[in-house]
Design a protein around this motif. Structure first.
Motif, PDB file in Angstrom:
ATOM      1  N   ARG A   1      -6.960   2.209  -0.811  1.00  0.00           N
ATOM      2  CA  ARG A   1      -7.849   1.030  -1.074  1.00  0.00           C
ATOM      3  C   ARG A   1      -7.261  -0.291  -1.146  1.00  0.00           C
ATOM      4  NH1 ARG A   1     -12.719   2.235  -3.127  1.00  0.00           N
ATOM      5  NH2 ARG A   1     -12.957   0.292  -4.078  1.00  0.00           N
ATOM      6  N   MET A   2      -5.966  -0.465  -1.095  1.00  0.00           N
ATOM      7  CA  MET A   2      -5.339  -1.655  -1.059  1.00  0.00           C
ATOM      8  C   MET A   2      -6.019  -2.646  -0.064  1.00  0.00           C
ATOM      9  SD  MET A   2      -2.760  -3.508  -2.298  1.00  0.00           S
ATOM     10  CE  MET A   2      -1.435  -2.511  -3.066  1.00  0.00           C
ATOM     11  N   PHE A   3      -5.921  -2.276   1.237  1.00  0.00           N
ATOM     12  CA  PHE A   3      -6.502  -3.046   2.131  1.00  0.00           C
ATOM     13  C   PHE A   3      -7.835  -3.526   2.201  1.00  0.00           C
ATOM     14  CE2 PHE A   3      -2.753  -1.805   5.102  1.00  0.00           C
ATOM     15  CZ  PHE A   3      -2.512  -2.976   5.635  1.00  0.00           C
ATOM     16  N   PHE A   4      -8.693  -2.523   1.756  1.00  0.00           N
ATOM     17  CA  PHE A   4     -10.202  -2.807   1.507  1.00  0.00           C
ATOM     18  C   PHE A   4     -10.237  -3.672   0.271  1.00  0.00           C
ATOM     19  CE2 PHE A   4     -13.640  -1.469  -1.253  1.00  0.00           C
ATOM     20  CZ  PHE A   4     -14.633  -1.982  -0.168  1.00  0.00           C
ATOM     21  N   LEU A   5      -9.495  -3.615  -0.833  1.00  0.00           N
ATOM     22  CA  LEU A   5      -9.706  -4.534  -1.930  1.00  0.00           C
ATOM     23  C   LEU A   5      -9.268  -5.798  -1.746  1.00  0.00           C
ATOM     24  CD1 LEU A   5      -8.578  -2.139  -4.842  1.00  0.00           C
ATOM     25  CD2 LEU A   5     -10.790  -2.817  -4.649  1.00  0.00           C
ATOM     26  N   VAL A   6      -8.426  -6.159  -0.970  1.00  0.00           N
ATOM     27  CA  VAL A   6      -7.708  -7.498  -0.680  1.00  0.00           C
ATOM     28  C   VAL A   6      -8.872  -7.896   0.390  1.00  0.00           C
ATOM     29  CG1 VAL A   6      -5.843  -8.755   0.510  1.00  0.00           C
ATOM     30  CG2 VAL A   6      -5.431  -6.994  -1.011  1.00  0.00           C
TER      31      VAL A   6
ATOM     32  N   ALA B   1       0.858  -1.034   0.059  1.00  0.00           N
ATOM     33  CA  ALA B   1       0.022   0.090  -0.104  1.00  0.00           C
ATOM     34  C   ALA B   1       0.780   1.168   0.056  1.00  0.00           C
ATOM     35  CB  ALA B   1      -0.864  -0.090   1.082  1.00  0.00           C
ATOM     36  N   MET B   2       2.079   1.199   0.433  1.00  0.00           N
ATOM     37  CA  MET B   2       3.105   2.315   0.605  1.00  0.00           C
ATOM     38  C   MET B   2       3.818   2.448  -0.576  1.00  0.00           C
ATOM     39  SD  MET B   2       4.222   1.944   4.367  1.00  0.00           S
ATOM     40  CE  MET B   2       5.185   3.618   4.705  1.00  0.00           C
ATOM     41  N   GLY B   3       3.604   1.395  -1.803  1.00  0.00           N
ATOM     42  CA  GLY B   3       4.261   1.335  -2.948  1.00  0.00           C
ATOM     43  C   GLY B   3       5.487   0.532  -3.052  1.00  0.00           C
ATOM     44  N   HIS B   4       5.856  -0.478  -2.209  1.00  0.00           N
ATOM     45  CA  HIS B   4       7.048  -1.177  -2.196  1.00  0.00           C
ATOM     46  C   HIS B   4       6.799  -2.073  -3.126  1.00  0.00           C
ATOM     47  CE1 HIS B   4      10.258  -3.693  -0.748  1.00  0.00           C
ATOM     48  NE2 HIS B   4      10.642  -2.830   0.037  1.00  0.00           N
ATOM     49  N   ALA B   5       7.692  -2.260  -4.174  1.00  0.00           N
ATOM     50  CA  ALA B   5       7.766  -3.004  -5.353  1.00  0.00           C
ATOM     51  C   ALA B   5       7.648  -4.340  -4.984  1.00  0.00           C
ATOM     52  CB  ALA B   5       8.805  -2.687  -6.465  1.00  0.00           C
TER      53      ALA B   5
ATOM     54  N   ALA C   1      -5.501  -3.614 -11.363  1.00  0.00           N
ATOM     55  CA  ALA C   1      -4.244  -2.959 -11.344  1.00  0.00           C
ATOM     56  C   ALA C   1      -4.335  -1.481 -10.931  1.00  0.00           C
ATOM     57  CB  ALA C   1      -3.306  -3.305 -12.554  1.00  0.00           C
ATOM     58  N   GLU C   2      -5.242  -0.901 -11.900  1.00  0.00           N
ATOM     59  CA  GLU C   2      -5.479   0.610 -11.530  1.00  0.00           C
ATOM     60  C   GLU C   2      -6.159   0.850 -10.033  1.00  0.00           C
ATOM     61  OE1 GLU C   2      -7.814   2.087 -14.586  1.00  0.00           O
ATOM     62  OE2 GLU C   2      -6.253   2.051 -16.240  1.00  0.00           O
ATOM     63  N   ARG C   3      -6.902   0.032  -9.669  1.00  0.00           N
ATOM     64  CA  ARG C   3      -7.578   0.080  -8.296  1.00  0.00           C
ATOM     65  C   ARG C   3      -6.551  -0.187  -7.237  1.00  0.00           C
ATOM     66  NH1 ARG C   3     -12.850  -3.149  -7.720  1.00  0.00           N
ATOM     67  NH2 ARG C   3     -13.249  -1.823  -6.036  1.00  0.00           N
ATOM     68  N   PHE C   4      -5.912  -1.013  -7.468  1.00  0.00           N
ATOM     69  CA  PHE C   4      -4.623  -1.395  -6.650  1.00  0.00           C
ATOM     70  C   PHE C   4      -3.611  -0.217  -6.465  1.00  0.00           C
ATOM     71  CE2 PHE C   4      -5.652  -6.007  -6.739  1.00  0.00           C
ATOM     72  CZ  PHE C   4      -6.140  -6.152  -5.315  1.00  0.00           C
ATOM     73  N   ALA C   5      -3.681   0.697  -7.398  1.00  0.00           N
ATOM     74  CA  ALA C   5      -2.668   1.637  -7.560  1.00  0.00           C
ATOM     75  C   ALA C   5      -3.006   2.663  -6.458  1.00  0.00           C
ATOM     76  CB  ALA C   5      -2.405   2.472  -8.623  1.00  0.00           C
ATOM     77  N   ASP C   6      -4.221   2.576  -5.928  1.00  0.00           N
ATOM     78  CA  ASP C   6      -4.684   3.781  -4.838  1.00  0.00           C
ATOM     79  C   ASP C   6      -4.287   3.289  -3.595  1.00  0.00           C
ATOM     80  OD1 ASP C   6      -6.033   5.417  -3.057  1.00  0.00           O
ATOM     81  OD2 ASP C   6      -7.917   5.174  -4.047  1.00  0.00           O
TER      82      ASP C   6
END
Length: 236
Positions: free
Chosen positions: A163-168, A95-99, A155-160
């Motif tokens: 929303r990462m926690f919510f989507l998973v 969620a913090m953008g760690h690849a 993939a676009e939604r996960f970029a937010d």
């Protein structure tokens, strides 16, 4: 970090720098210090204390700390393995953008490690990891043409990051409901025969698990399968 990645690396000097950074309040410095202690790089190995430092780094909102803590939890370094907690740490780092955390999260969702398999979300996160600069590549993962639009949209939604926690969590809940519904239907069909009911319940669980692993989403689980044009050329 230059000392840590030098050729040859100077782990002792790097560890001193990481300790100084950690003492100054750096979460990433604390994470690297924890990694050095976990692996015995530039200091005596102490896996338990290394994991403690990684937890502290994660609490300081270090994406690196959360990623390394996830790895330690997954494989049981410095304490008992806890796949569910490891997955949560990966989600927090992703969620913090760690690849690399995003890539590892995709691996977990694809294989069902610490979670119900969600291959559609996994493929989306592989794309997300690629966009973040991860050079790792999943082996044997293909996107069907019928999945392409959904994978790109996810993939676009996960970029937010919000929303990462919510989507998973949302997708895991949907898959759990699909699993729970299958044995209920089987039990209703075999209500007159206890042995048959148990057999159908087990078959229902197995079918739900297989379908969930293949489809990765409740919507695809509920729809009948159809012919597909084959894998796309989507590059992870």
């Amino acid at each position: 970090m230059e000392l840590f990645h030098a050729t040859p690396p100077n782990y002792e000097a790097a560890a001193r720098c990481f300790r100084a950074a950690a003492d100054a309040g750096s979460g990433d410095g604390l994470a690297m210090l924890g990694l050095c202690q976990l692996e015995g790089l530039g200091m005596p190995a102490d896996a338990e204390q290394g994991r403690v430092l990684l937890k502290q780094a994660a609490a300081r909102r270090s994406a690196l700390g959360r990623f390394q803590l996830g790895r330690a939890l997954m494989i049981g370094r410095g304490g008992e393995a806890d796949e569910a907690a490891g997955l949560t740490a990966y989600v927090a780092a992703a969620a913090m953008g760690h690849a690399e955390a995003t890539f590892n999260l995709a691996n977990c969702l694809f294989a069902g490690v610490g979670c119900i398999p969600d291959r559609l979300a996994a493929k989306s996160l592989y794309l997300r990891a690629r966009a973040l600069g991860c050079t790792l590549r999943p082996q044997g993962v293909l996107v069907k043409r019928s999945e392409l639009e959904s994978v790109r949209a996810l993939a676009e939604r996960f970029a937010d990051p919000n929303r990462m926690f919510f989507l998973v969590q949302e997708r895991q809940q949907e898959l759990a409901q699909a699993h729970a519904a299958a044995p209920t239907r089987a039990a209703q069909d075999g209500a007159g025969d206890a042995a048959k009911t148990r057999s159908l319940r087990q078959a229902g669980w197995l079918a739900a698990g297989v379908m969930a692993a293949m489809a990765g989403t409740l919507g695809q689980y509920l729809r009948p399968t159809s012919r597909d044009a084959g894998p796309t050329e989507l590059d992870f």
